[in-house]
Design a protein around this motif. Structure first.
Motif, short mmCIF file in Angstrom:
data_model
loop_
_atom_site.label_atom_id
_atom_site.label_comp_id
_atom_site.label_asym_id
_atom_site.label_seq_id
_atom_site.Cartn_x
_atom_site.Cartn_y
_atom_site.Cartn_z
N ALA A 165 5.00 -11.49 9.91
CA ALA A 165 5.38 -10.07 10.02
C ALA A 165 4.63 -9.23 8.99
CB ALA A 165 6.89 -9.92 9.84
N GLU A 166 4.50 -9.77 7.79
CA GLU A 166 3.77 -9.08 6.71
C GLU A 166 2.29 -8.92 7.08
OE1 GLU A 166 2.80 -10.06 2.03
OE2 GLU A 166 4.67 -10.79 2.91
N ALA A 167 1.72 -9.97 7.64
CA ALA A 167 0.32 -9.91 8.05
C ALA A 167 0.13 -8.89 9.17
CB ALA A 167 -0.15 -11.30 8.51
N GLN A 168 1.06 -8.84 10.11
CA GLN A 168 0.93 -7.92 11.24
C GLN A 168 0.96 -6.46 10.80
OE1 GLN A 168 0.18 -8.33 14.26
NE2 GLN A 168 0.45 -10.50 14.67
N LYS A 169 1.70 -6.16 9.74
CA LYS A 169 1.72 -4.79 9.23
C LYS A 169 0.35 -4.36 8.75
CE LYS A 169 6.58 -4.58 7.80
NZ LYS A 169 7.51 -4.43 6.64
N ASP A 170 -0.35 -5.26 8.02
CA ASP A 170 -1.70 -4.94 7.55
C ASP A 170 -2.66 -4.82 8.73
OD1 ASP A 170 -1.09 -4.72 4.91
OD2 ASP A 170 -1.71 -6.75 4.36
N VAL A 171 -2.51 -5.71 9.71
CA VAL A 171 -3.37 -5.65 10.90
C VAL A 171 -3.19 -4.32 11.62
CG1 VAL A 171 -3.81 -6.66 13.17
CG2 VAL A 171 -3.48 -8.15 11.19
N ALA A 172 -1.93 -3.87 11.73
CA ALA A 172 -1.66 -2.59 12.40
C ALA A 172 -2.33 -1.43 11.65
CB ALA A 172 -0.15 -2.36 12.49
N ALA B 68 -7.41 5.69 -3.13
CA ALA B 68 -7.51 6.75 -4.14
C ALA B 68 -8.92 7.32 -4.21
CB ALA B 68 -7.08 6.21 -5.51
N LEU B 69 -9.92 6.46 -3.94
CA LEU B 69 -11.32 6.90 -3.99
C LEU B 69 -11.83 7.38 -2.64
CD1 LEU B 69 -12.69 3.98 -6.19
CD2 LEU B 69 -12.53 6.38 -6.88
N GLY B 70 -10.96 7.41 -1.64
CA GLY B 70 -11.37 7.86 -0.32
C GLY B 70 -12.19 6.84 0.44
N ARG B 71 -12.10 5.56 0.04
CA ARG B 71 -12.86 4.50 0.72
C ARG B 71 -12.00 3.81 1.77
NH1 ARG B 71 -14.28 0.85 -4.18
NH2 ARG B 71 -15.12 -0.52 -2.56
N ASP B 72 -12.66 3.18 2.73
CA ASP B 72 -11.97 2.45 3.78
C ASP B 72 -11.41 1.14 3.22
OD1 ASP B 72 -11.08 1.27 6.06
OD2 ASP B 72 -13.04 1.03 7.00
N PRO B 73 -10.08 0.94 3.26
CA PRO B 73 -9.49 -0.27 2.69
C PRO B 73 -9.42 -1.44 3.67
CG PRO B 73 -7.75 1.18 3.38
CD PRO B 73 -9.06 1.88 3.74
N SER B 74 -10.08 -1.33 4.83
CA SER B 74 -9.93 -2.34 5.88
C SER B 74 -10.28 -3.74 5.41
CB SER B 74 -10.79 -1.98 7.09
OG SER B 74 -10.35 -0.76 7.67
N GLY B 75 -11.36 -3.87 4.60
CA GLY B 75 -11.76 -5.20 4.13
C GLY B 75 -10.66 -5.88 3.34
N ALA B 76 -10.06 -5.13 2.40
CA ALA B 76 -8.99 -5.69 1.58
C ALA B 76 -7.74 -5.97 2.41
CB ALA B 76 -8.66 -4.75 0.43
N LEU B 77 -7.46 -5.09 3.39
CA LEU B 77 -6.31 -5.30 4.28
C LEU B 77 -6.50 -6.58 5.10
CD1 LEU B 77 -5.72 -1.63 5.45
CD2 LEU B 77 -4.01 -3.05 4.32
N CYS B 78 -7.74 -6.80 5.57
CA CYS B 78 -8.04 -8.02 6.34
C CYS B 78 -7.76 -9.26 5.50
CB CYS B 78 -9.51 -8.02 6.78
SG CYS B 78 -9.85 -6.99 8.21
N GLU B 79 -8.24 -9.22 4.25
CA GLU B 79 -8.10 -10.38 3.38
C GLU B 79 -6.62 -10.64 3.07
OE1 GLU B 79 -9.75 -12.08 -0.89
OE2 GLU B 79 -10.42 -10.13 -0.14
N ARG B 80 -5.87 -9.56 2.79
CA ARG B 80 -4.46 -9.74 2.48
C ARG B 80 -3.68 -10.24 3.70
NH1 ARG B 80 -0.78 -4.92 0.02
NH2 ARG B 80 -0.91 -4.14 2.17
N ALA B 81 -4.03 -9.71 4.89
CA ALA B 81 -3.36 -10.14 6.11
C ALA B 81 -3.62 -11.62 6.38
CB ALA B 81 -3.84 -9.29 7.29
N LEU B 82 -4.87 -12.04 6.16
CA LEU B 82 -5.22 -13.45 6.39
C LEU B 82 -4.45 -14.36 5.43
CD1 LEU B 82 -7.01 -15.49 7.85
CD2 LEU B 82 -8.73 -15.10 6.09
N ALA B 83 -4.38 -13.96 4.14
CA ALA B 83 -3.66 -14.77 3.16
C ALA B 83 -2.17 -14.86 3.52
CB ALA B 83 -3.84 -14.17 1.77
#
Length: 271
Positions: free
Chosen positions: A261-268, A238-253
């Motif tokens: 499969a859920e992790a791979q979606k975030d990785v993609a 929403a703020l136009g920021r790169d969400p990659s850091g949060a996606l990495c953390e969620r994928a790892l968890a």
């Protein structure tokens, strides 16, 4: 917890790095230094404000130089979606991207470690408002490779959280025969560079007895990281920021929870 936090950022250089920093700083005006100090943090916290001019301490006798910058940051700790407390994301950017990945894991020549013989450290101390009475604890984890060692230690005080990541380079190269274990250890290394710190309402003095024990199981904490990730990712987009850091953390968890499969979606999405 709903008031702006004061963040004191201190970067320290020694040896040749201190000499490089002196040359770099000598070319900058006070205004340029303010802009650089503010701009670096605003990328991570868009609402951050510079509280004072950067302070430079130069110890030429010991060849050490430090830069201290003070900021105020609203909403440094964000309320968790289920309302049981607050969370704060951290990322040790000074330890990231120090090891270049090999172009080919099956190689006939050694892989250089340019960092050798340096050591680096990321140290974060969070002082929570008066009223917290957490149970003191200490948790440590180490990635021990022949080429490097990284140790992450989290210490919990009654109203403080202290995180330390200490890195030491041990060799200037990795032999081809050691490439596979080195790459596995590098995956663990990268996983340890970021995470989330939590403060729970159950740890506030006078809080009503919690329905569940304040200490969550590993699985429960990972589930909370996944749940919090959706909000953090949405806010970043929403703020136009790169969400990659949060996606990495969620994928790892999600991966640790066995939801590949859920992790791979975030990785993609990250790729």
């Amino acid at each position: 917890m709903d008031r702006p936090a004061e963040l004191v950022e201190r970067v320290e250089f020694a040896g040749a790095a201190a000499e490089d920093a002196r040359v770099y700083l000598a070319r900058m005006s006070k205004q340029e230094m303010r802009k650089a100090s503010e701009g670096a943090l605003v990328k991570r916290y868009p609402e951050a404000q510079l509280a004072d001019d950067p302070r430079i301490e130069d110890d030429r006798e010991r060849n050490r130089l430090s830069i201290e910058v003070r900021h105020t940051i609203p909403n440094l700790f964000a309320a968790t979606p289920n309302g049981d407390g607050w969370s704060m994301h951290y990322a040790a950017s000074n330890l990231a991207e120090l090891f270049a990945p090999p172009g080919n894991a099956r190689r006939g020549f050694p892989l250089a470690i340019p960092l050798f013989p340096e050591s680096r450290e990321y140290d974060l101390t969070v002082t929570l408002p008066a009223g917290f009475a957490m149970t003191p604890d200490r948790v440590s984890r180490t990635v021990d490779d022949q080429a490097f060692q990284l140790t992450r230690t989290l210490e919990i005080g009654k109203r403080s959280l202290h995180l330390n990541l200490a890195l030491a380079a041990r060799e200037d190269r990795v032999a081809p025969a050691r490439m596979q274990p080195y790459l596995k250890n590098m995956q663990q290394y990268n996983d340890m560079l970021s995470g989330t710190l939590h403060a729970f309402k159950a740890d506030l003095a006078g809080a009503a007895p919690a329905k569940a024990p304040p200490r969550q199981s590993d699985a429960a904490r990972l589930e909370q990281v996944v749940a919090n990730g959706a909000r953090v990712i949405a806010d970043a987009e929403a703020l136009g920021r790169d969400p990659s850091g949060a996606l990495c953390e969620r994928a790892l968890a999600a991966a640790w929870l066995g939801r590949g499969a859920e992790a791979q979606k975030d990785v993609a999405r990250i790729v």
